[in-house]
Design a protein around this motif. Sequence first.
Motif, short mmCIF file in Angstrom:
data_model
loop_
_atom_site.label_atom_id
_atom_site.label_comp_id
_atom_site.label_asym_id
_atom_site.label_seq_id
_atom_site.Cartn_x
_atom_site.Cartn_y
_atom_site.Cartn_z
N LEU A 131 0.83 -1.21 0.00
CA LEU A 131 0.00 0.00 0.00
C LEU A 131 0.86 1.26 0.00
O LEU A 131 0.59 2.21 -0.73
CB LEU A 131 -0.89 0.02 1.25
N GLU A 132 1.90 1.26 0.82
CA GLU A 132 2.75 2.44 0.95
C GLU A 132 3.46 2.78 -0.36
O GLU A 132 3.75 3.92 -0.63
CB GLU A 132 3.77 2.26 2.08
N LYS A 133 3.76 1.74 -1.17
CA LYS A 133 4.44 1.99 -2.44
C LYS A 133 3.47 2.23 -3.58
O LYS A 133 3.88 2.34 -4.74
CB LYS A 133 5.32 0.78 -2.79
N GLY A 134 2.18 2.27 -3.27
CA GLY A 134 1.19 2.54 -4.32
C GLY A 134 0.90 1.33 -5.19
O GLY A 134 0.22 1.45 -6.21
N GLN A 135 1.42 0.15 -4.81
CA GLN A 135 1.16 -1.05 -5.62
C GLN A 135 -0.25 -1.56 -5.36
O GLN A 135 -0.78 -2.35 -6.13
CB GLN A 135 2.18 -2.14 -5.27
N MET A 136 -0.84 -1.11 -4.24
CA MET A 136 -2.23 -1.43 -3.96
C MET A 136 -2.88 -0.13 -3.49
O MET A 136 -2.28 0.60 -2.69
CB MET A 136 -2.30 -2.51 -2.88
N VAL A 140 -21.07 7.79 -0.55
CA VAL A 140 -19.93 8.70 -0.64
C VAL A 140 -18.69 7.84 -0.86
O VAL A 140 -18.49 6.84 -0.18
CB VAL A 140 -19.77 9.52 0.67
N GLU A 141 -17.90 8.23 -1.87
CA GLU A 141 -16.70 7.46 -2.17
C GLU A 141 -15.47 8.19 -1.63
O GLU A 141 -15.29 9.38 -1.86
CB GLU A 141 -16.58 7.27 -3.69
N ILE A 142 -14.61 7.45 -0.89
CA ILE A 142 -13.35 8.04 -0.43
C ILE A 142 -12.24 7.40 -1.25
O ILE A 142 -12.11 6.18 -1.29
CB ILE A 142 -13.09 7.77 1.07
N LYS A 143 -11.45 8.24 -1.91
CA LYS A 143 -10.47 7.76 -2.89
C LYS A 143 -9.08 7.61 -2.30
O LYS A 143 -8.68 8.36 -1.41
CB LYS A 143 -10.36 8.79 -4.03
N ASN A 144 -8.34 6.65 -2.86
CA ASN A 144 -6.90 6.53 -2.65
C ASN A 144 -6.44 6.48 -1.20
O ASN A 144 -5.66 7.30 -0.75
CB ASN A 144 -6.17 7.67 -3.35
N LEU A 145 -6.93 5.48 -0.48
CA LEU A 145 -6.47 5.27 0.89
C LEU A 145 -5.22 4.40 0.79
O LEU A 145 -5.28 3.30 0.27
CB LEU A 145 -7.58 4.60 1.70
N ASN A 146 -4.08 4.94 1.27
CA ASN A 146 -2.84 4.21 1.00
C ASN A 146 -2.11 3.65 2.21
O ASN A 146 -0.90 3.45 2.19
CB ASN A 146 -1.89 5.06 0.13
N SER A 147 -2.86 3.39 3.28
CA SER A 147 -2.31 2.62 4.40
C SER A 147 -3.50 2.04 5.18
O SER A 147 -4.62 2.52 5.05
CB SER A 147 -1.45 3.49 5.32
#
Length: 484
Positions: free
Chosen positions: A180-185, A209-216
């Motif tokens: 997640l931290e590397k943006g691979q997910m 409501v959509e929350i986008k791009n949670l990366n951790s």
Amino acid sequence: MSKYIPTIGLEVHAELRTKTKMFCDCPNNSDEIHPNTNVCPICLGHPGTLPTINKKAVEMVIKLGFALGSEISPNFKFDRKNYFYPDLPKGYQISQFDQPIVKGGQLSGVKINRVHLEEDAAKLLHAPDGRSSLVDFNRGGVPLMELVTEPDIHGIKEASAFVRELQSILRYLEISDADLEKGQMRVDAIISLTYDQRPTTNDQLGTKVEIKNLNSFRAIEEALNYEIERQSQALDSGSEIAQETRGWNDIKKITTSQRSKEQAHDYRYFPEPDLPPLTSDAFDLKAIKLSVPELPAEKRERFQKQYGLQDIQAALLVEERLMAQFFEETVSELEEENDKTASPEQVKLVFNYLTSDLRGLMAELEAGFRDMKITAENFADLIKLIASGGISSRVAKDVLRKMMETGLDPREIVKQEGLEQVSGGEELELMVKKIVEENPNAVADYKKGKTNALQFLVGKAMGALRGRGHPEVLRKLFEEELIK
Ligand SMILES: [Zn+2]
């Protein structure tokens, strides 16, 4: 406890670990640090170029489908999703609209709607002064799968646990590194609130409501928590929830409105005219199905039964496939030695030294199981040395470090460095006498009844013996010496 019930659906994107990109031969390498080197006219969207399908990427999505118990669509195709953004040179993204590769299935009790395949967009880098942006096309055209769940999750922990389990499965299947931290997910969450009871049909859902791009994992939990609070307060005060897309601000810990939520028709989807529709029988489905390994959930259950582990212990081991494998190989080495059964004490030692000492050392040295020098056979030998009292637990830590550096057999290291545990004989007796002579104050304290002075003396002797002394034997020898 809130009187509103949240209903959450997740959309998880993961970059697939293929050698080349989705529709061209450019390397798919997320470690490439030089921008715009893995590019060609196809992934740069030059007019007149034609895409070709990376079959490996399709096979990976099919493999995931088998792991989730999904239906593999007999027919599927690619579509153009049209929108304008600087990270998308063609002005459209090749994705899948109404005929995804994988339909249905479940994971951790959550129903899956679909898994489809598309190409990733390029990466935008914004100048700190906000006046310019740069585009790196290395990521543009990398195969990206998107898994969409049904709105089937009702708790925050449940949502993050689902993503954790999916991450683990993608790694077990070796189809994505899924970091997640590397943006691979990347995770989007769609959340709506209903009053008092769970919706049973889509019509009963509240405003989405959509929350986008949670990366951790932390961002997933914090953003959902914030959004439930925000929507509950809005509903309490009688205001309407806007159907929209929001972004998560990880510094301010709030979600902010980005745009009104787009509908499918906003993208003018239409079938990709440059790619043929596909049928699943063009792929070796049998072989793909056979390549699915034992999955984390089954493995956790087996580890509990087979090795008498508690559920959290099994979960810790199974989290990483290669660690679970190393554990099993080590235990099996011990089993051979013992005539088919490793004692519960040995299993416990393997578990402890593997999950704390070895993993700690690996974290310190930034090493992984893939490139580790220690074999399961040597690790089992180390456990035997510890279990038999051949070396003290303190020496074991030093030996383990040496093993990590050299890949040598622990018995050889112990012999070379003279680290065998000393549990009797003249060496210990002489050492005890010497320490007593050198520490008259501690001796006086002990005689006055301060029992922790004894611990101090044992520690001194252990230090002088470089950890080789048997602590219990030393204790006894000191007690005898101090009565004299
Ligand atoms: Zn290319």
